[in-house]
Each structure stands twice: as C-alpha cells, then as structure tokens.
Design an enzyme around this catalytic site. Structure first.
Site, PDB file in Angstrom:
ATOM      1  N   GLU A 287     -14.480   4.382  -5.109  1.00  0.00           N
ATOM      2  CA  GLU A 287     -14.767   4.969  -3.798  1.00  0.00           C
ATOM      3  C   GLU A 287     -16.276   5.118  -3.588  1.00  0.00           C
ATOM      4  O   GLU A 287     -16.747   5.135  -2.452  1.00  0.00           O
ATOM      5  CB  GLU A 287     -14.075   6.329  -3.710  1.00  0.00           C
ATOM      6  CG  GLU A 287     -13.619   6.685  -2.309  1.00  0.00           C
ATOM      7  CD  GLU A 287     -12.642   7.849  -2.290  1.00  0.00           C
ATOM      8  OE1 GLU A 287     -11.425   7.593  -2.214  1.00  0.00           O
ATOM      9  OE2 GLU A 287     -13.076   9.003  -2.369  1.00  0.00           O
ATOM     10  N   HIS A 308      -0.450  -5.840 -25.305  1.00  0.00           N
ATOM     11  CA  HIS A 308       0.785  -6.617 -25.297  1.00  0.00           C
ATOM     12  C   HIS A 308       1.194  -7.007 -23.881  1.00  0.00           C
ATOM     13  O   HIS A 308       2.302  -7.491 -23.657  1.00  0.00           O
ATOM     14  CB  HIS A 308       1.890  -5.827 -26.011  1.00  0.00           C
ATOM     15  CG  HIS A 308       1.552  -5.598 -27.452  1.00  0.00           C
ATOM     16  ND1 HIS A 308       2.045  -6.362 -28.480  1.00  0.00           N
ATOM     17  CD2 HIS A 308       0.686  -4.721 -28.019  1.00  0.00           C
ATOM     18  CE1 HIS A 308       1.521  -5.951 -29.633  1.00  0.00           C
ATOM     19  NE2 HIS A 308       0.693  -4.946 -29.378  1.00  0.00           N
ATOM     20  N   LYS A 422      -5.325   5.397   7.377  1.00  0.00           N
ATOM     21  CA  LYS A 422      -4.816   6.650   7.976  1.00  0.00           C
ATOM     22  C   LYS A 422      -4.544   6.432   9.460  1.00  0.00           C
ATOM     23  O   LYS A 422      -3.510   6.863   9.971  1.00  0.00           O
ATOM     24  CB  LYS A 422      -5.841   7.779   7.817  1.00  0.00           C
ATOM     25  CG  LYS A 422      -6.037   8.235   6.391  1.00  0.00           C
ATOM     26  CD  LYS A 422      -6.979   9.427   6.348  1.00  0.00           C
ATOM     27  CE  LYS A 422      -7.378   9.766   4.931  1.00  0.00           C
ATOM     28  NZ  LYS A 422      -8.457  10.718   4.831  1.00  0.00           N
TER      29      LYS A 422
HETATM   30  O1  PA5 Z   1     -13.098  11.862  -2.959  1.00  0.00           O
HETATM   31  C1  PA5 Z   1     -12.674  12.046  -1.842  1.00  0.00           C
HETATM   32  O2  PA5 Z   1     -13.389  12.443  -0.917  1.00  0.00           O
HETATM   33  C2  PA5 Z   1     -11.215  11.842  -1.507  1.00  0.00           C
HETATM   34  O3  PA5 Z   1     -10.518  11.310  -2.580  1.00  0.00           O
HETATM   35  C3  PA5 Z   1     -10.564  13.160  -1.144  1.00  0.00           C
HETATM   36  O4  PA5 Z   1     -10.680  14.042  -2.221  1.00  0.00           O
HETATM   37  C4  PA5 Z   1      -9.093  12.953  -0.817  1.00  0.00           C
HETATM   38  O5  PA5 Z   1      -8.957  12.042   0.215  1.00  0.00           O
HETATM   39  C5  PA5 Z   1      -8.448  14.267  -0.432  1.00  0.00           C
HETATM   40  O6  PA5 Z   1      -9.150  14.861   0.609  1.00  0.00           O
HETATM   41  P1  PA5 Z   1      -8.983  16.380   0.930  1.00  0.00           P
HETATM   42  O7  PA5 Z   1      -9.422  17.166  -0.228  1.00  0.00           O
HETATM   43  O8  PA5 Z   1      -9.850  16.593   2.145  1.00  0.00           O
HETATM   44  O9  PA5 Z   1      -7.516  16.605   1.242  1.00  0.00           O
END
Ligand code: PA5
Length: 445
Positions: A287, A308, A422
């Site tokens: 990310e 394996h 989303k």
């Molecule tokens: O690292 C990030 O920003 C994302 O993985 C969020 O943690 C994830 O989408 C969850 O978001 P939130 O904590 O707003 O529900």
C-alpha cells in the site's frame, strides 16, 4: 544493542559493492528527507515518534482498560480491516501458543477477528460461537466509515444487545477511532462506549504502536511495555544517517534489485508464527509503494511448507524476484528427533538432533540453492520471538518502508487506489448517489 542483523552477502553476486554503496547514499538522503518531515505525505509521519509518545501513563491506561474488558470474558472480538487489523493479528500470532484455541485453561481471553472480510459464513459461524461464550468487543476504524468493519459491528452490536441488554453491551465494547470524525465516533458518543483515539497523523498500516495494536495485544496478556521498548530502541538505531542503520541497508538493496528488473520481493519465514507478520508486511509495503505504476510486489511464503508448493517456481521460474529471509535465531522449546529401531525412513542419522537444527539446515540449504538458481537473498535475523524483538522488527520495517518509498519517488503515506473498488461495490449495491455508475457497471458484468 541493535536487535536486527541484516546480511547482504547473498545479494553480492547480483549487486556489486560500488552499486550498493551508491544506493546506500540515496537511502541516507531519503532518510534525511523523511526525518526532516519535508517530503510528500509529511502530514502522516506521526508513526515515527509513536514509541516515544507511548509513555508509561498511556500504557497504564491501555492496561487498565484491557483488564476491565477482560474480566469474566472468554472471547474478545476485534473488529477491523487492513491497518486496523493486521498489526495486532501479526503480534498475537507471533507470540501466542500455536494451539491456544485448544488449551484447557487460559489466563486471558481468546481474541477472534471480524470485519476483515464480509464472508457470510465466517460471520454467521462467529455469531454461533459467541452464543455460548461470554464476550467483549474492540471495534477499530480510523475513518469510522469502512464498510467491512461497520457491517461486522452491526452484527456484533445486535448480538450483544440481545444477549446482554443495552447497558450490558455498552460495558463490553471499546471503540478505537478518529478523535472527532466518522460514524463510529458519533455512535460511540451516543452509546457511551469507552474509546481510544487513532492520531490524525498516523495511517492505518503504521498504527500498530497506537491503541489499534496495543489494546488487543494487552487484552491477550502480552507485554506492551517490552513491545514499545523494542520499537523505541529501534527508532534510535534507524535514525542513524549512515550504513550501520539496518533500515538504510534494507531500503538500499531492495531498490538496487528493483531497478535491475527484480519486481517481486518474497518474504520468507521458517516459523509459522510469522505468517501474519508477512501479511502485515505485505500491506505495509504494497500500500505504501504500489503507486504510479511502480513498486515491488510484496509476496510471502512460509517455509518449509511452501517449499513443497512454491519451491519449484522459486528455484527455476522467471528470474524477476528476490527473497528476504526473516529468521529467528532461537526457538522457545527444545524437541529432539527420536531414534527408531527399524529405521524404515532411514532417518536415524538425525536421531538426537533438535528440530531447529534441521530447520536451520533447510534454511541454509535453500538459501544456497536459490542463490545458485539466480535468486538474490537478503537475510534478516532477530534473536527470538518475544515482545521486545517483535516491536523492534515492526518498527524497522516501517522505517525502511518510509525510506524505500521516498527512494522510489512515491508518497508512501497515502493510498488513493484503495477507493476504486469501494466506489464500484457501493454502485453495485445501489448506494444512494451511485445510481448512474451502478447502471454502467451492471452492463459490463
Ligand atoms: O492502512 C490503511 O490506511 C488501510 O489499510 C486502513 O487501515 C483500512 O482500510 C481500514 O481503514 P479504517 O481504519 O479507516 O476502517
């Protein structure tokens, strides 16, 4: 002492010393940019100082709430996804007994996770289990509006209110969210839940040293003081603006390999307790770096199991990858291989040896074979799997990620691409305001 050993000898035949030195120089520059807080995404650098900010008072508060939440409780459901889930899950799996669900007596509640998917079966089966156990819930969402945990929380809240009454439910729920914004903050205020705040300047995947990670870890009975101490010590080592800094070393070599066409980094472990550390690491690097059509693809394998299944590809498949082996020097238990009179499996030469010795020889043998097969190997070792060293390891990966992302030329602290799915999901579910997009999408299905 720095608790991480990073060994680059098995990358030497792929990246020569002069080239690596040049990349180390770039890594130091990136570190300076990160620490001067002048780079892209500098409004999300609160994670750098989290270990120092997590004072004794903060930790005592977390321990108190964890203690109250655990009283008479068998199961604690932790609701969250992505960065609001993987840090706690990684630490808990790394530190817990491998078969803790089957242990007859537990001093602390068992933690179960929800809202990290929207599988109907998963959540129905969770509710089935909750019927017969006394439970509490930690609901985590920084934005307070993420669909998956919000759906899970509707289910858990309804279940708790039916089973324990509204007042009883309230005492069993702790919410961790933004200080002021989001639906979860509003709901927590209305219902009177205990709350903790996720700081504005800390992104989800960098939040393991906030209550997001620390509260579930404390509820499970692990030592958050030692975890934070390990992170704080690593913050010190990874602040050094030279090549003794393990984060500089790691960021330098992975970028050097990337520009040579090694587009995939495979994180390798030889201890199944580290499976979720790998999942956490995959999110952290994927990310943070996967932007502008750039970035190493972070993959993971659990050896020797996956030797394996993936071993053939790693040995002889396309040479567009490298491995980073995450080793734990000392295991906690001692177990030796027994002698067998018949010796049908011809393994009596192993009798009396510890399993960890076999595992180590598997690790070294694989490393040599993969290097011979054309796969560069970075080796990272921590002394043992405990709170202190895990805190250090996670902080090390975070720091190296910030440095590496800047070297790549991306903003490592945003995630604009996560929104696309989303919007489509909302459109396909007929969310008001998404009608046109929904119609267009349906024509394509
Ligand atoms: O690292 C990030 O920003 C994302 O993985 C969020 O943690 C994830 O989408 C969850 O978001 P939130 O904590 O707003 O529900």
């Amino acid at each position: 002492m720095n608790s991480i050993k990073i060994d680059l000898r098995s990358t030497a035949s792929f990246v020569d010393a002069e080239t690596l030195d040049a990349w180390r120089g770039k890594a130091v520059q990136a570190l300076i940019k990160l620490e001067s807080r002048k780079g892209e995404g500098n409004d999300f650098l609160g994670w750098i100082d989290l270990p120092a900010a997590c004072t004794e008072t903060v930790r005592d508060d977390l321990k108190n709430v964890a203690g109250k939440l655990s009283q008479g409780i068998e199961l604690v459901v932790v609701i969250g996804i992505g960065g609001s889930y993987l840090g706690a899950k990684a630490v808990l799996d790394a530190l817990s007994h491998s078969f803790n669900t089957l242990l007859p007596q537990r001093k602390h509640p068992l933690l179960l996770f929800a809202g990290q998917n929207i599988s109907e079966d998963y959540h129905a089966e969770l509710l089935e289990v909750l019927k017969n156990h006394s439970a509490a819930c930690i609901v985590i969402s920084k934005s307070g509006t993420t669909t998956e945990p919000a759906i899970a929380f509707r289910l858990i809240k309804q279940h708790f209110e039916e089973k324990y009454g509204k007042a009883g439910a309230k005492n069993r729920i702790v919410a961790i969210t933004d200080a002021a914004r989001g639906a979860l903050r509003v709901l927590a205020g209305q219902e009177g839940y205990s709350t903790f705040v996720i700081p504005d300047d800390v992104g989800g995947r960098f939040s393991v040293f906030t209550p997001v990670g620390l509260l579930p870890i404390a509820v499970a009975g692990f030592d958050i003081d030692a975890l934070i101490k390990g992170a704080a010590d690593m913050a010190h080592y990874t602040a050094k603006k030279d090549c003794t800094n393990p984060a500089v070393q790691y960021a330098a070599v992975r970028n050097a390999l990337y520009v040579q066409g090694r587009k995939i980094e495979v994180l390798v472990n030889y201890n199944p307790k580290l499976h979720y550390v790998t999942e956490w690491w995959k999110q952290l690097y994927g990310e943070s770096e996967g932007k502008a059509h750039k970035g190493l693809f972070p993959a993971g394998v659990d050896f020797t199991s996956d030797l394996h299944s993936m071993g053939q590809y790693l040995q002889e498949g396309e040479r567009h990858l490298f491995e980073t082996v995450l080793s734990v020097a000392q295991e906690k238990h001692t177990l030796t291989i027994p002698h067998d009179e018949q010796n049908l499996d011809q393994l009596n030469f192993l009798a009396g040896k510890r399993l960890c010795e076999c595992n180590k020889m598997a690790e070294l043998g694989t490393l040599l074979a993969h290097v011979d097969g054309g796969v560069p190997n970075i080796h990272i070792e921590i002394p043992t799997l405990d709170e202190y060293h895990l805190g250090g390891l996670l902080y090390f990966f975070e720091k190296a990620c910030g440095v590496s992302g800047y070297m790549l030329g991306v903003n490592p602290f945003d995630q604009p691409g996560v929104e696309a799915y989303k919007k489509n999901m909302f459109a396909l579910l007929n969310k008001p305001g998404f009608e046109e997009q929904g119609e267009a999408l349906r024509k394509r299905i």
